[in-house]
Scaffold this active site. Structure first.
Site, PDB file in Angstrom:
ATOM      1  N   VAL A   1       0.851  -1.206   0.000  1.00 32.67           N
ATOM      2  CA  VAL A   1       0.000   0.000   0.000  1.00 32.67           C
ATOM      3  C   VAL A   1       0.876   1.241   0.000  1.00 32.67           C
ATOM      4  O   VAL A   1       1.780   1.373   0.830  1.00 32.67           O
ATOM      5  CB  VAL A   1      -0.918   0.059   1.242  1.00 32.67           C
ATOM      6  CG1 VAL A   1      -1.903   1.223   1.121  1.00 32.67           C
ATOM      7  CG2 VAL A   1      -1.661  -1.244   1.451  1.00 32.67           C
TER       8      VAL A   1
ATOM      9  N   LYS B   1      -5.990  -1.914  -1.568  1.00 30.90           N
ATOM     10  CA  LYS B   1      -5.146  -1.192  -0.612  1.00 30.90           C
ATOM     11  C   LYS B   1      -5.938  -0.726   0.615  1.00 30.90           C
ATOM     12  O   LYS B   1      -5.452  -0.826   1.746  1.00 30.90           O
ATOM     13  CB  LYS B   1      -4.479  -0.018  -1.323  1.00 30.90           C
ATOM     14  CG  LYS B   1      -3.465  -0.490  -2.380  1.00 30.90           C
ATOM     15  CD  LYS B   1      -3.055   0.633  -3.310  1.00 30.90           C
ATOM     16  CE  LYS B   1      -2.005   0.202  -4.317  1.00 30.90           C
ATOM     17  NZ  LYS B   1      -1.782   1.203  -5.360  1.00 30.90           N
TER      18      LYS B   1
ATOM     19  N   GLU C   1      -1.740  -0.269 -15.200  1.00 34.75           N
ATOM     20  CA  GLU C   1      -1.493  -1.711 -15.032  1.00 34.75           C
ATOM     21  C   GLU C   1      -1.833  -2.452 -16.326  1.00 34.75           C
ATOM     22  O   GLU C   1      -2.684  -2.001 -17.106  1.00 34.75           O
ATOM     23  CB  GLU C   1      -2.397  -2.269 -13.911  1.00 34.75           C
ATOM     24  CG  GLU C   1      -2.212  -1.620 -12.559  1.00 34.75           C
ATOM     25  CD  GLU C   1      -1.256  -2.376 -11.643  1.00 34.75           C
ATOM     26  OE1 GLU C   1      -0.814  -3.474 -12.007  1.00 34.75           O
ATOM     27  OE2 GLU C   1      -0.951  -1.838 -10.570  1.00 34.75           O
TER      28      GLU C   1
END
Ligand code: HSE
Length: 384
Positions: free
Chosen positions: A125, A198, A183
């Site tokens: 995170v 997260k 991503e």
């Protein structure tokens, strides 16, 4: 301490590099030698002298000399097998794998407890920003009332660009892709799933509870338009993708949603790919952690600190309450844009062209929906 790194991509390479360059200083800290014995990856990369290259993770986790297995391949399939097998073999584990922790923390932590090993995941995170450790250590005097944050750098970069460069979503996305921010599975970023992983981890640590990940209401930024950003600006707000977790009367609420945040507050000033996490506590009041949430050395910084932590401290006791469903966070102020005229309580109202823009007082979403009826509306939460 003998370390095996599995996954030599961006973060793995950064970890190896820091451990090599800072070896002497780090060894002084823990009063023992640190040796990276293995670098495991499918593609051969240049490794420092003395580090054994292997393509087979079993070489690492089955080597009796290895104390710490560092999992940096990501994903929830092979990574899970590696971690569970490493734990079974008595290895301490360090990982940056947010999806794996969010989906399988219970199984992994139970295995770690059973085998009396440590598992740390600070890098999962906020990249290198220390946000996982505080809830377990520095904030323990407090009941954590609320956690809010911008936890996905890619979407914050896109929203920032839409605002500062007057771009629409697709144009800003294209630029983010050009920087390599997005991503491989873009949905993880754009639909808020990465941010949900997260906030899950932060909430799990803060509330010592496992949650049902699938019950987290997660909304991304695809529907945010330039028009809404302009209206938000006129009202003194910015639109940010906010992940939040808090204790409600009927359980724990966790969600991810595009949210209007006051421009004069600190969170609204977090631009580009930066991350921020704000903990609201009963004794400390508010504490904010801000910094870079991704990048080779940024994330490797957290991985290395976890590796060192395995040598320094007692292990965390993962005595979390059993998995529970998250309740929806439905009470909020809301931003509503519509071409219809609504009979709606509002704190702020203005009209421009055919649009009516309302900011409501705090109300239940069901009450708002009843007033909205069939009208076509753009609705976002408003923070504060
Ligand atoms: N895709 C993630 C982000 C990478 O944009 O924040 C770091 O976890």
């Amino acid at each position: 301490m003998i370390v095996g790194i599995i996954g030599l991509g961006t973060v793995g390479y950064g970890t190896l590099d820091i451990l090599t360059k800072e070896k002497e200083r780090l060894e002084k800290l823990i009063k023992e030698e640190i040796r990276v014995k293995y670098g495991c990856a499918l593609e051969n990369v240049e490794l420092p002298e003395g580090v054994i290259y292997t393509t087979d993770y079993r070489d690492v986790i089955n080597d009796e000399e290895v104390d710490v297995v560092v999992e940096l391949i990501g994903g929830t399939t092979i990574a899970k097998t590696i971690i569970l097998e490493a734990i079974k073999n008595g290895k301490n584990v360090v990982t940056a794998n947010k999806a794996l922790i969010a989906h399988h923390a219970q199984e992994i932590f139970e295995a770690a407890r059973h085998n009396n090993v440590k598992i740390y995941y600070e890098a999962s995170v906020g990249g290198g920003i220390p946000v996982v450790v505080p809830a377990k250590e520095n904030l323990v005097a407090n009941n954590i009332l609320k956690i809010e944050g911008i936890l996905n750098g890619t979407t914050n970069f896109i929203l920032s660009l839409m605002e500062t460069d007057n771009l629409d979503f697709d144009e800003a996305l294209h630029i983010a892709e050009g920087f390599g921010y997005v991503e491989a599975d873009a949905s993880l970023d754009l639909d808020g799933i990465d941010a949900a992983h997260k906030i899950y981890i932060l909430a799990m640590n803060a509330y010592e509870t496992f949650f049902d990940f699938d019950s987290i209401k997660t909304e991304g930024i695809r529907k945010v338009t330039k028009k809404d950003m302009d209206y938000a600006k006129q009202l003194g707000y910015r639109i940010k993708l906010i992940a939040q977790a808090k204790k409600l009367d009927n359980g724990y609420g966790i969600d991810v949603a595009p949210t209007l945040v006051k421009k004069k507050g600190m969170i609204s000033h977090v631009m580009q790919a930066y991350n921020v996490v704000e903990f609201t506590c009963d004794y400390l009041d508010n504490v904010i952690f801000y910094g870079k949430g991704a990048g080779r050395y940024v994330t490797a910084s957290a991985v290395v600190s976890d590796i060192i932590k395995t040598a320094r401290e007692d292990k965390w006791i993962h005595a979390y309450a059993p998995k529970q469903k998250v309740v929806p966070i439905t009470k909020s102020r809301y931003y509503v844009r519509t071409t219809s005229n609504l009979d709606l309580d509002y704190d702020i109202y203005f009209s421009e062209g055919e649009d009516n823009v309302y900011i409501t007082p705090e109300m239940e979403r069901s009450v708002l929906d009843a007033h909205v009826g069939d009208a076509v509306c753009q609705i976002f939460k408003v923070r504060g």
